[in-house]
Design a protein around this motif. Structure first.
Motif, PDB file in Angstrom:
ATOM      1  N   ILE A  24     -72.721  -6.737 -39.451  1.00  0.00           N
ATOM      2  CA  ILE A  24     -73.555  -7.554 -38.700  1.00  0.00           C
ATOM      3  C   ILE A  24     -73.663  -8.946 -39.391  1.00  0.00           C
ATOM      4  CG2 ILE A  24     -75.962  -7.856 -37.983  1.00  0.00           C
ATOM      5  CD1 ILE A  24     -74.545  -5.437 -36.756  1.00  0.00           C
ATOM      6  N   GLU A  25     -73.054  -9.860 -38.802  1.00  0.00           N
ATOM      7  CA  GLU A  25     -72.647 -11.357 -39.521  1.00  0.00           C
ATOM      8  C   GLU A  25     -73.919 -12.310 -38.530  1.00  0.00           C
ATOM      9  OE1 GLU A  25     -68.418 -11.715 -41.300  1.00  0.00           O
ATOM     10  OE2 GLU A  25     -68.633 -12.021 -39.190  1.00  0.00           O
ATOM     11  N   GLY A  26     -74.473 -13.168 -39.354  1.00  0.00           N
ATOM     12  CA  GLY A  26     -75.428 -14.144 -38.783  1.00  0.00           C
ATOM     13  C   GLY A  26     -75.754 -15.203 -39.870  1.00  0.00           C
ATOM     14  N   ASP A  27     -77.183 -15.596 -39.649  1.00  0.00           N
ATOM     15  CA  ASP A  27     -77.725 -16.305 -40.453  1.00  0.00           C
ATOM     16  C   ASP A  27     -79.163 -15.573 -41.009  1.00  0.00           C
ATOM     17  OD1 ASP A  27     -76.231 -18.529 -40.375  1.00  0.00           O
ATOM     18  OD2 ASP A  27     -76.827 -18.675 -38.057  1.00  0.00           O
ATOM     19  N   ALA A  28     -79.606 -16.161 -42.370  1.00  0.00           N
ATOM     20  CA  ALA A  28     -80.761 -15.797 -42.967  1.00  0.00           C
ATOM     21  C   ALA A  28     -81.487 -16.904 -43.407  1.00  0.00           C
ATOM     22  CB  ALA A  28     -80.439 -14.953 -44.029  1.00  0.00           C
ATOM     23  N   ASN A  29     -82.798 -16.840 -43.124  1.00  0.00           N
ATOM     24  CA  ASN A  29     -83.709 -17.840 -43.443  1.00  0.00           C
ATOM     25  C   ASN A  29     -84.536 -17.315 -44.760  1.00  0.00           C
ATOM     26  OD1 ASN A  29     -83.544 -19.916 -41.350  1.00  0.00           O
ATOM     27  ND2 ASN A  29     -84.942 -18.486 -40.235  1.00  0.00           N
TER      28      ASN A  29
ATOM     29  N   GLY B 284     -75.630 -18.185 -44.445  1.00  0.00           N
ATOM     30  CA  GLY B 284     -74.934 -17.276 -43.688  1.00  0.00           C
ATOM     31  C   GLY B 284     -75.180 -15.760 -44.569  1.00  0.00           C
ATOM     32  N   ALA B 285     -75.109 -14.952 -43.672  1.00  0.00           N
ATOM     33  CA  ALA B 285     -75.329 -13.631 -44.313  1.00  0.00           C
ATOM     34  C   ALA B 285     -74.716 -12.537 -43.576  1.00  0.00           C
ATOM     35  CB  ALA B 285     -76.756 -13.295 -44.352  1.00  0.00           C
ATOM     36  N   SER B 286     -74.503 -11.131 -44.055  1.00  0.00           N
ATOM     37  CA  SER B 286     -73.933 -10.316 -43.410  1.00  0.00           C
ATOM     38  C   SER B 286     -74.462  -8.931 -43.733  1.00  0.00           C
ATOM     39  CB  SER B 286     -72.469 -10.363 -43.675  1.00  0.00           C
ATOM     40  OG  SER B 286     -71.933 -10.135 -44.722  1.00  0.00           O
ATOM     41  N   LEU B 287     -74.491  -7.838 -43.004  1.00  0.00           N
ATOM     42  CA  LEU B 287     -74.741  -6.507 -43.567  1.00  0.00           C
ATOM     43  C   LEU B 287     -73.930  -5.556 -42.704  1.00  0.00           C
ATOM     44  CD1 LEU B 287     -76.890  -4.116 -44.409  1.00  0.00           C
ATOM     45  CD2 LEU B 287     -78.027  -4.455 -42.426  1.00  0.00           C
ATOM     46  N   LYS B 288     -73.414  -4.708 -43.546  1.00  0.00           N
ATOM     47  CA  LYS B 288     -72.349  -3.665 -43.137  1.00  0.00           C
ATOM     48  C   LYS B 288     -73.241  -2.251 -42.578  1.00  0.00           C
ATOM     49  CE  LYS B 288     -68.112  -4.761 -45.362  1.00  0.00           C
ATOM     50  NZ  LYS B 288     -68.461  -6.123 -45.649  1.00  0.00           N
ATOM     51  N   VAL B 289     -72.861  -1.807 -41.718  1.00  0.00           N
ATOM     52  CA  VAL B 289     -73.598  -0.505 -40.832  1.00  0.00           C
ATOM     53  C   VAL B 289     -72.514   0.397 -40.375  1.00  0.00           C
ATOM     54  CG1 VAL B 289     -75.122   0.200 -39.363  1.00  0.00           C
ATOM     55  CG2 VAL B 289     -75.539  -2.189 -40.427  1.00  0.00           C
ATOM     56  N   ALA B 290     -72.639   1.411 -40.987  1.00  0.00           N
ATOM     57  CA  ALA B 290     -71.545   2.345 -40.702  1.00  0.00           C
ATOM     58  C   ALA B 290     -72.065   3.310 -39.280  1.00  0.00           C
ATOM     59  CB  ALA B 290     -71.321   3.430 -41.893  1.00  0.00           C
TER      60      ALA B 290
ATOM     61  N   ASN C 264     -73.897 -15.999 -48.157  1.00  0.00           N
ATOM     62  CA  ASN C 264     -73.143 -17.342 -48.656  1.00  0.00           C
ATOM     63  C   ASN C 264     -73.739 -18.121 -49.437  1.00  0.00           C
ATOM     64  OD1 ASN C 264     -71.608 -16.125 -46.488  1.00  0.00           O
ATOM     65  ND2 ASN C 264     -71.830 -18.025 -45.232  1.00  0.00           N
ATOM     66  N   ASP C 265     -74.913 -18.257 -49.848  1.00  0.00           N
ATOM     67  CA  ASP C 265     -75.479 -18.929 -50.857  1.00  0.00           C
ATOM     68  C   ASP C 265     -75.450 -18.197 -51.941  1.00  0.00           C
ATOM     69  OD1 ASP C 265     -77.412 -21.483 -51.600  1.00  0.00           O
ATOM     70  OD2 ASP C 265     -78.558 -19.668 -52.291  1.00  0.00           O
ATOM     71  N   ALA C 266     -74.992 -18.909 -53.218  1.00  0.00           N
ATOM     72  CA  ALA C 266     -74.889 -18.233 -54.630  1.00  0.00           C
ATOM     73  C   ALA C 266     -76.475 -17.828 -55.074  1.00  0.00           C
ATOM     74  CB  ALA C 266     -74.492 -19.106 -55.392  1.00  0.00           C
TER      75      ALA C 266
ATOM     76  N   ILE D  10     -80.276 -13.043 -55.673  1.00  0.00           N
ATOM     77  CA  ILE D  10     -81.640 -12.233 -55.724  1.00  0.00           C
ATOM     78  C   ILE D  10     -81.574 -11.141 -54.664  1.00  0.00           C
ATOM     79  CG2 ILE D  10     -83.981 -12.840 -55.327  1.00  0.00           C
ATOM     80  CD1 ILE D  10     -83.820 -15.696 -56.131  1.00  0.00           C
ATOM     81  N   PHE D  11     -81.031 -11.781 -53.449  1.00  0.00           N
ATOM     82  CA  PHE D  11     -81.277 -10.606 -52.372  1.00  0.00           C
ATOM     83  C   PHE D  11     -79.771  -9.753 -52.186  1.00  0.00           C
ATOM     84  CE2 PHE D  11     -84.222 -13.818 -51.265  1.00  0.00           C
ATOM     85  CZ  PHE D  11     -85.598 -12.942 -51.301  1.00  0.00           C
ATOM     86  N   GLY D  12     -78.794 -10.458 -52.474  1.00  0.00           N
ATOM     87  CA  GLY D  12     -77.303  -9.692 -52.262  1.00  0.00           C
ATOM     88  C   GLY D  12     -77.264  -8.448 -53.150  1.00  0.00           C
TER      89      GLY D  12
END
Length: 396
Positions: free
Chosen positions: A218-223, A234-240, A279-281, A286-288
């Motif tokens: 799941i790729e998209g954007d995060a505020n 930019g952000a992503s989450l893998k879902v099986a 994408n932001d370091a 913090i959240f990744g």
């Protein structure tokens, strides 16, 4: 077509049973607690057992269903007595469409098509400690599933299908006043399904179905808010999405009453982690995170009863027991897993030789569960699901 699918994704924010699987996508499946594989017939056999399409009447058939879902509030009471909170209740309407063809060749080949909502998750909390790790977790899916049925001989048939899954996700975390993330994204993927049917006799049918696994990214954007104003990254989450195997048998007495038993195995052991990436370091730091999520396979034992009361009215009922996918250390506020019991009833009414109406109701009750791990330290209870389904089928 894509715009219609996106609308349906927005329209069908949904729930989960074991993991985030939604097995009920027709009047028959709801009425029978999904003990509907070996005895699958009519338009929805295209999804539940495409091999059975060869045994349908020699005509085209379509079915349109709408399922209203009510997901009750989950109560959480911490062991130390500090917290006594509830999740937000959720309702949704899940659409489904099924089609099967007449015989397309002398040997009886058929084609079918289904549009269903096979997986979903909506869980939302408004209070601590839940909002730190699961203020909102939402997964919405729509699956398009064309299928083909090939008769091998008078007793044995095989079904093959291609699965096209479109998914949208939304995750909100609120761990502290100066920390906040709202992530939205989407993905699409292909998979396949296989079905086998064996008519041992006029009364006894044996079947097996298999759906392959899917890995969504799941790729998209995060505020994001990190001790200051919000910004986007930019952000992503893998879902099986795990594979699923069902073995089923159905026996018909006196051409009027059919009893079906199914054994359903979903390979949730393939879900090994939850992986957020940004994408932001700074946001990534913090959240990744990659969180171990060593789930195990789940089992469901389902029993359904279909009785043709007369040429017009058919009565149905079902019961099912499902195990949960998570050991205690992997239970979370976003996925408060527990074993469940399901009860269902339904009916179909024949208006004329071409047109039928159907109605079904289902109640699923999940057991309360006391948990002690790094995020949940207390009791989760009152987790239940109610569904009401209405559908219409037409032969031509």
């Amino acid at each position: 077509m894509k715009n219609i699918i996106i609308f349906l994704l927005i329209f069908s924010s949904t729930l989960f049973s074991a993991g985030y699987q939604v097995p009920n996508n027709s009047v028959n499946s709801v009425a029978l607690s999904t003990a509907y594989i070996a005895n699958a017939n009519g338009a929805d056999s295209a999804y539940y057992n495409p091999a059975n399409m060869v045994y349908n009447e020699n005509n085209h058939e379509v079915e349109l269903d709408a399922t209203y879902v009510s997901l009750a509030q989950i109560n959480y009471k911490s062991t130390d007595g500090v917290y006594d909170i509830k999740s937000k209740p959720h309702t949704a309407i899940l659409p489904a469409f099924h089609y099967t063809s007449n015989k397309l060749s002398d040997n009886g080949i058929r084609v079918g098509f289904s549009m269903v909502t096979p997986y979903g998750l909506t869980r939302e909390w408004e209070n601590q400690p839940a909002i730190s790790s699961a203020k909102k977790f939402e997964l919405q899916t729509i699956e398009l599933n064309p299928s083909l049925a090939i008769p091998i001989n008078d007793k044995f048939s095989i079904g093959l299908g291609i699965r096209y899954l479109i998914a949208k996700g939304n995750v909100i975390l609120d761990p502290a006043t100066a920390l906040y993330v709202d992530m939205k994204g989407d993905d699409e993927a292909f998979a396949y399904n296989i079905a086998l049917s064996y008519k041992y006799s006029k009364e006894l049918s044996l079947s097996a179905t298999y759906r392959s696994d899917i890995m969504l990214n799941i790729e998209g954007d995060a505020n994001v808010i990190i001790a200051g104003p919000s910004y986007s990254t930019g952000a992503s989450l893998k879902v099986a999405i795990p594979d699923n195997l069902i073995l089923a048998s159905a026996y018909t007495f006196n051409d009027t009453t059919t009893i079906e038993a199914t054994f359903d195995m979903t390979f949730w052991s393939k879900v090994t982690e939850t992986n957020f990436e940004y994408n932001d370091a700074t946001a990534e730091a913090i959240f990744g995170r990659t969180t171990p999520k060593k789930w195990h396979d789940t089992y469901a034992y389902r029993f359904g009863l279909t009785h043709k009361y007369n040429n017009i009215l058919t009565l149905m009922g079902g019961i099912a027991y499902s195990t949960n996918a998570a050991d205690e250390q992997y239970v979370s506020f976003s996925s408060p897993e527990s074993d469940s019991m399901t009860y269902s009833i339904g009916t179909k009414y024949k208006i004329n030789d071409s047109f039928k109406l159907g109605f079904a109701a289902l109640y699923s009750e999940n057991k309360s569960r006391s948990v002690t791990n790094t995020t949940v330290k207390g009791k989760l209870s009152d987790k239940s699901v109610y569904t009401l389904t209405a559908g219409a089928s037409y032969k031509f």
